[in-house]
Design a protein around this motif. Structure first.
Motif, PDB file in Angstrom:
ATOM      1  N   SER A  45     -23.873  -6.100 -36.421  1.00  0.00           N
ATOM      2  CA  SER A  45     -23.779  -7.549 -36.208  1.00  0.00           C
ATOM      3  C   SER A  45     -25.146  -8.197 -36.360  1.00  0.00           C
ATOM      4  N   ASN A  48     -26.118  -9.011 -39.831  1.00  0.00           N
ATOM      5  CA  ASN A  48     -25.274 -10.040 -40.455  1.00  0.00           C
ATOM      6  C   ASN A  48     -24.089  -9.463 -41.229  1.00  0.00           C
ATOM      7  N   THR A  50     -20.114  -8.474 -41.763  1.00  0.00           N
ATOM      8  CA  THR A  50     -18.870  -9.144 -41.388  1.00  0.00           C
ATOM      9  C   THR A  50     -18.102  -8.291 -40.386  1.00  0.00           C
ATOM     10  N   SER A  51     -17.141  -8.915 -39.728  1.00  0.00           N
ATOM     11  CA  SER A  51     -16.336  -8.186 -38.742  1.00  0.00           C
ATOM     12  C   SER A  51     -15.593  -7.024 -39.383  1.00  0.00           C
ATOM     13  N   SER A  52     -15.122  -7.227 -40.621  1.00  0.00           N
ATOM     14  CA  SER A  52     -14.378  -6.159 -41.292  1.00  0.00           C
ATOM     15  C   SER A  52     -15.267  -4.949 -41.556  1.00  0.00           C
ATOM     16  N   TYR A 175     -13.687  -7.255 -32.694  1.00  0.00           N
ATOM     17  CA  TYR A 175     -13.839  -7.399 -34.148  1.00  0.00           C
ATOM     18  C   TYR A 175     -12.486  -7.362 -34.867  1.00  0.00           C
ATOM     19  N   ILE A 178     -11.569 -11.387 -34.197  1.00  0.00           N
ATOM     20  CA  ILE A 178     -12.534 -12.460 -34.472  1.00  0.00           C
ATOM     21  C   ILE A 178     -13.203 -12.186 -35.821  1.00  0.00           C
ATOM     22  N   PRO A 179     -12.982 -13.023 -36.828  1.00  0.00           N
ATOM     23  CA  PRO A 179     -13.516 -12.755 -38.175  1.00  0.00           C
ATOM     24  C   PRO A 179     -15.046 -12.763 -38.242  1.00  0.00           C
ATOM     25  N   ARG A 180     -15.693 -13.659 -37.499  1.00  0.00           N
ATOM     26  CA  ARG A 180     -17.138 -13.764 -37.569  1.00  0.00           C
ATOM     27  C   ARG A 180     -17.786 -12.790 -36.587  1.00  0.00           C
ATOM     28  N   ALA A 181     -18.595 -11.895 -37.159  1.00  0.00           N
ATOM     29  CA  ALA A 181     -19.226 -10.863 -36.336  1.00  0.00           C
ATOM     30  C   ALA A 181     -20.171 -11.458 -35.302  1.00  0.00           C
ATOM     31  N   ALA A 182     -20.813 -12.585 -35.650  1.00  0.00           N
ATOM     32  CA  ALA A 182     -21.736 -13.218 -34.710  1.00  0.00           C
ATOM     33  C   ALA A 182     -21.030 -13.657 -33.432  1.00  0.00           C
ATOM     34  N   GLU A 183     -19.749 -14.040 -33.562  1.00  0.00           N
ATOM     35  CA  GLU A 183     -18.965 -14.418 -32.380  1.00  0.00           C
ATOM     36  C   GLU A 183     -18.353 -13.184 -31.718  1.00  0.00           C
TER      37      GLU A 183
END
Length: 238
Positions: A45, A48, A50-52, A175, A178-183
């Motif tokens: 994360s 940067n 991605t969640s996938s 993960y 939530i698609p965005r890893a930052a969230e």
């Protein structure tokens, strides 16, 4: 055994915890399962990803970690069993080859408990008449070895592997939704720290340790590992 003594034993129940090996395996599996994928997810994360990607890498790590940890548990338990078998064969040969020396060792062991010669001599003679009991006595009291469960290696491997998987899914769960890893990493941190606190508290209770201190230490280790991974990822991949 005399009927009166047997009756007393039947009515006396001692509340001792006897599942220490299973609990140890669960602690090993869950502890690493919570910490390693947690640090990996935090590090990715921080880079940067991605969640996938985090989820794919995390699941791969959980699978590899479960196999590795399970195999390690199997080999450790198997080595323990092999060691017991070797020592038992050596002790059996000594009982046959040098019975007087082994009998003297029995006397020495009993004397360490403050038992006088006239008290332990009948015990030594009784053991000499019962080779298997004599062998069991020497294994336990001379060598300090308990006979391992023949199914221990497989059970240990399965327990550690399953515990690792269950622990590893906790930090990866956010993960999945939530698609965005930052969230997702924020929720992963919260969920995993709560899980580490609960796990640490339960570990402290089962091991008769201070549960609140155990909970704090367990959560602190996980937090340090994830923070280090996240910080390094940010440093090399801003």
């Amino acid at each position: 055994m005399e009927p009166e003594k047997q009756t007393l034993l039947n009515h006396h129940t001692e509340k001792h915890f006897t599942a220490g090996e299973v609990v140890r395996d669960i602690i090993i599996g869950v502890s690493d399962g919570l910490t390693v994928p947690f640090a990996l997810a935090a590090g990715l994360s921080g880079a940067n990803a991605t969640s996938s990607i985090v989820l794919t890498a995390g699941i791969a790590e959980v699978a590899a970690g479960a196999i590795s940890m399970g195999l390690g548990g199997y080999l450790a338990a198997k080595s323990e069993s092999d060691h017991y078998a070797r020592e038992m064969k050596r002790e059996q040969d000594e009982i046959i080859a040098v019975p007087d020396t082994e009998a003297a060792e029995v006397a020495e062991i009993l004397a360490q408990y403050g038992i006088e010669a006239h008290e332990y001599t009948p015990v030594v003679n009784a053991l000499r008449r019962r080779p298997q009991a004599w062998l069991d006595f020497m294994m336990k009291f001379e060598l300090g070895l308990e006979k391992p469960d023949p199914r221990r290696a497989l059970h240990s491997a399965m327990t550690i592997a399953i515990s690792y998987i269950l622990g590893g899914l906790v930090p990866l769960a956010p993960y999945m939704f939530i698609p965005r890893a930052a969230e997702a990493v924020v929720f992963s941190v919260v969920v995993t720290l709560v899980a580490l606190l609960v796990f640490g508290y339960a570990k402290g209770r089962f091991t008769d340790n201070k549960p609140f201190r155990s909970a704090f230490e367990t959560a602190l280790i996980g937090a340090i590992a994830s923070a280090a991974a996240f910080g390094l990822a940010k440093a090399f991949h801003p």
